[in-house]
Design an enzyme around this catalytic site. Structure first.
Site, PDB file in Angstrom:
ATOM      1  N   CYS A   1       0.110   3.906   2.700  1.00 37.57           N
ATOM      2  CA  CYS A   1       0.712   3.408   3.903  1.00 37.57           C
ATOM      3  C   CYS A   1       1.940   3.556   4.259  1.00 37.57           C
ATOM      4  CB  CYS A   1       0.264   1.856   4.075  1.00 37.57           C
ATOM      5  SG  CYS A   1      -1.624   1.221   3.830  1.00 37.57           S
TER       6      CYS A   1
ATOM      7  N   CYS B   1       0.926  -1.152   0.060  1.00 36.19           N
ATOM      8  CA  CYS B   1       0.055   0.101   0.036  1.00 36.19           C
ATOM      9  C   CYS B   1       0.649   1.084   0.062  1.00 36.19           C
ATOM     10  CB  CYS B   1      -0.917  -0.144   1.051  1.00 36.19           C
ATOM     11  SG  CYS B   1      -1.899   1.417   1.448  1.00 36.19           S
TER      12      CYS B   1
END
Length: 133
Positions: A62, A59
């Site tokens: 993230c 991600c």
């Protein structure tokens, strides 16, 4: 290779490189990775605010968020920060209704206080201030 680089630096740069390396490792320990479902339950049941960062290694947002969480963990000693890999612990993510990453959920004594979907550091900072009063 590391020894060669450290030895080739000027003395004042050598101390900077070592200091920076030490500081980074110290900060990284502030956002603790969850190791099991029991570990997760114990941590969110604490008396202080616990920020749970649901993330995945693939991600992008993230990865962007990680250094900000580390910095916030340094600045907010009254809160605890944990990270849950949503791929590894999909049962925990599902139990918490996490369907988008990153998702940050704030807990105190096992009760959800608030939730942020996305890499919204400003909102997280203001929520931490709100719940630590």
């Amino acid at each position: 290779m590391r020894g060669f680089i450290a030895n080739s630096l000027k003395p004042h740069m050598r101390s900077f490189a070592l200091r920076r390396s030490f500081t980074s490792s110290r900060i990284l320990r502030k956002v603790n990775a969850v190791e099991s479902f029991g570990d997760y339950n114990t941590r969110i049941s604490a008396d202080k605010v616990t920020v749970v960062d649901f993330y995945a290694d693939w991600c992008g947002p993230c990865k962007y968020l990680k250094p900000f969480l580390e910095k916030l963990s340094e600045q907010n000693q009254k809160a605890s920060f944990i990270a849950v890999n949503a791929d590894k612990f999909s049962d925990i993510a599902q139990k918490n209704g996490v369907y988008a990453l990153p998702t940050m959920v704030l807990f105190r004594k096992g009760q959800e206080l608030d939730r942020i979907v996305g890499a919204d550091v400003k909102t997280l900072s203001s929520l931490l201030a709100k719940y630590q009063e």
